[in-house]
Scaffold this motif. Structure first.
Motif, short mmCIF file in Angstrom:
data_model
loop_
_atom_site.label_atom_id
_atom_site.label_comp_id
_atom_site.label_asym_id
_atom_site.label_seq_id
_atom_site.Cartn_x
_atom_site.Cartn_y
_atom_site.Cartn_z
N CYS B 66 0.85 -1.27 -0.16
CA CYS B 66 -0.27 -0.04 -0.09
C CYS B 66 0.68 1.08 -0.11
O CYS B 66 0.52 2.26 -0.73
CB CYS B 66 -1.04 0.11 0.99
N ASP B 67 1.94 1.50 0.89
CA ASP B 67 2.86 2.36 0.85
C ASP B 67 3.33 2.74 -0.25
O ASP B 67 3.88 3.87 -0.68
CB ASP B 67 3.82 2.25 2.07
N GLN B 68 3.80 1.79 -0.90
CA GLN B 68 4.73 1.68 -2.33
C GLN B 68 4.13 2.04 -3.54
O GLN B 68 4.61 2.78 -4.59
CB GLN B 68 5.67 0.39 -2.31
N LEU B 69 2.95 1.43 -3.53
CA LEU B 69 2.19 1.34 -4.80
C LEU B 69 0.77 1.85 -4.89
O LEU B 69 0.30 2.55 -5.54
CB LEU B 69 2.49 0.15 -5.51
N LEU B 70 -0.09 0.85 -3.86
CA LEU B 70 -1.54 1.08 -3.98
C LEU B 70 -2.30 2.38 -3.63
O LEU B 70 -3.15 2.73 -3.99
CB LEU B 70 -1.98 -0.24 -3.35
N ALA B 71 -1.42 2.97 -2.68
CA ALA B 71 -2.02 4.15 -2.11
C ALA B 71 -0.93 5.38 -2.22
O ALA B 71 0.24 4.78 -2.29
CB ALA B 71 -2.26 4.09 -0.59
N ASN B 72 -1.17 6.52 -2.35
CA ASN B 72 -0.29 7.72 -2.24
C ASN B 72 -0.23 8.12 -0.87
O ASN B 72 -1.49 8.99 -0.47
CB ASN B 72 -0.76 8.74 -3.18
N PRO B 73 0.71 7.86 -0.01
CA PRO B 73 0.43 8.43 1.39
C PRO B 73 0.37 9.97 1.44
O PRO B 73 0.29 10.24 3.03
CB PRO B 73 1.86 7.67 1.93
N VAL B 74 0.86 10.51 0.76
CA VAL B 74 0.88 11.98 0.83
C VAL B 74 -0.74 12.46 0.98
O VAL B 74 -1.17 13.56 1.57
CB VAL B 74 1.44 12.98 -0.39
N ILE B 75 -1.59 11.88 0.04
CA ILE B 75 -3.12 12.33 -0.19
C ILE B 75 -3.87 11.44 0.21
O ILE B 75 -5.17 11.55 0.50
CB ILE B 75 -3.44 12.92 -1.31
N GLU B 76 -3.40 10.22 0.49
CA GLU B 76 -4.55 9.12 0.64
C GLU B 76 -4.31 8.36 2.04
O GLU B 76 -2.90 8.18 2.42
CB GLU B 76 -4.50 8.04 -0.55
N ASN B 77 -5.31 7.73 2.83
CA ASN B 77 -5.24 6.76 3.81
C ASN B 77 -5.64 5.51 3.23
O ASN B 77 -6.41 5.34 2.14
CB ASN B 77 -6.31 7.27 4.73
N TYR B 78 -5.18 4.47 3.78
CA TYR B 78 -5.58 3.13 3.45
C TYR B 78 -5.83 2.39 4.77
O TYR B 78 -5.18 2.66 5.84
CB TYR B 78 -4.57 2.34 2.65
N ARG B 79 -6.93 1.42 4.46
CA ARG B 79 -7.04 0.06 5.62
C ARG B 79 -7.41 -1.06 4.96
O ARG B 79 -7.86 -0.94 3.75
CB ARG B 79 -7.97 0.56 6.66
N PHE B 80 -7.29 -2.15 5.52
CA PHE B 80 -7.36 -3.55 4.80
C PHE B 80 -8.02 -4.50 5.66
O PHE B 80 -7.78 -4.11 6.93
CB PHE B 80 -6.40 -3.86 3.88
N GLU B 81 -8.97 -5.47 5.24
CA GLU B 81 -9.35 -6.48 5.97
C GLU B 81 -8.61 -7.83 5.26
O GLU B 81 -8.54 -7.70 4.23
CB GLU B 81 -10.78 -6.67 6.03
N LEU B 82 -8.14 -8.70 6.21
CA LEU B 82 -7.35 -9.81 5.80
C LEU B 82 -8.22 -11.29 6.08
O LEU B 82 -8.74 -11.16 7.16
CB LEU B 82 -6.14 -9.79 6.14
N GLN B 83 -8.33 -11.93 5.11
CA GLN B 83 -9.23 -13.20 5.34
C GLN B 83 -8.38 -14.27 4.98
O GLN B 83 -7.87 -14.37 3.88
CB GLN B 83 -10.35 -13.04 4.50
N ALA B 84 -8.32 -15.13 5.57
CA ALA B 84 -7.63 -16.57 5.28
C ALA B 84 -8.64 -17.14 4.63
O ALA B 84 -9.46 -17.85 4.93
CB ALA B 84 -7.19 -17.39 6.61
N LEU B 85 -8.02 -17.67 3.26
CA LEU B 85 -9.20 -18.57 2.46
C LEU B 85 -9.25 -19.67 2.82
O LEU B 85 -10.40 -20.47 2.74
CB LEU B 85 -8.69 -18.32 0.94
N SER B 86 -8.46 -20.49 3.42
CA SER B 86 -8.14 -21.94 3.71
C SER B 86 -9.49 -22.13 4.90
O SER B 86 -10.34 -23.06 4.91
CB SER B 86 -7.20 -22.56 4.34
N ALA B 87 -9.55 -20.96 5.72
CA ALA B 87 -10.71 -20.94 6.75
C ALA B 87 -12.11 -21.02 6.32
O ALA B 87 -12.95 -21.43 6.90
CB ALA B 87 -10.43 -19.74 7.79
N ILE B 88 -12.35 -20.51 5.26
CA ILE B 88 -13.62 -20.30 4.54
C ILE B 88 -13.98 -21.58 3.39
O ILE B 88 -14.91 -21.43 2.98
CB ILE B 88 -13.93 -18.91 4.00
N ALA B 89 -12.91 -21.94 3.25
CA ALA B 89 -13.13 -22.86 1.98
C ALA B 89 -14.04 -24.30 2.46
O ALA B 89 -14.23 -24.62 3.65
CB ALA B 89 -11.72 -23.64 1.56
#
Lengths: 89, 89
Positions: B66-89
């Motif tokens: 996120c810091d390097q590519l997905l968001a621009n830390p100067v003007i943007e905030n980011y947050r994410f949710e992480l889900q283990a796929l094996s747990a819901i398979a």
């Protein structure tokens, strides 16, 4: 009387639709060394503040707004979460 | 051994940053008759599938991505949710 609400709208490409921007980002991440990234799909996240008589009215209006302007129903899906702002103030 | 995860990343403009696209959408909605819409802010919603040794490793890597590519830390905030796929398979 109308009440304030905030909607968080998630617009995503339908699974069958190609996502060239997501593919480009995935390729960029791979070149940066993140070779364990398998897929990237990019959508829109829209926050809308509005007033409405009640939650049902707000939901109906948001559905229409998404169908008419915010999402392209041919290639995109949408879903939204609605929060009554007075309840958390 | 690596496990599959899916991350849902929300990238939003910092509150102090003007959002011309959001303002244009709000204006469009107003012209379409949705005069009760007060504010629209447009961000990005990114779904990333990746493999990682464990959840901590995945979270650290997503922060860097996120810091390097997905968001621009100067003007943007980011947050994410992480889900283990094996747990819901």
């Amino acid at each position: 009387m109308s009440h304030p609400y905030q909607a968080k709208i998630y617009v995503t490409l339908r699974p069958s639709v190609l996502d060239p921007a997501g593919t480009a980002v995935r390729s960029g991440l791979t070149h940066m060394g993140y070779t364990n990234v398998e897929q990237v799909r990019i959508g829109k996240y829209i926050e809308v503040s509005l007033t409405a008589e009640n939650e049902d009215a707000a939901r109906q209006q948001l559905d229409r707004m998404c169908d008419q302007l915010l999402a392209n129903p041919v290639i995109e899906n949408y879903r939204f979460e609605l929060q009554a702002l007075s309840a958390i103030a």
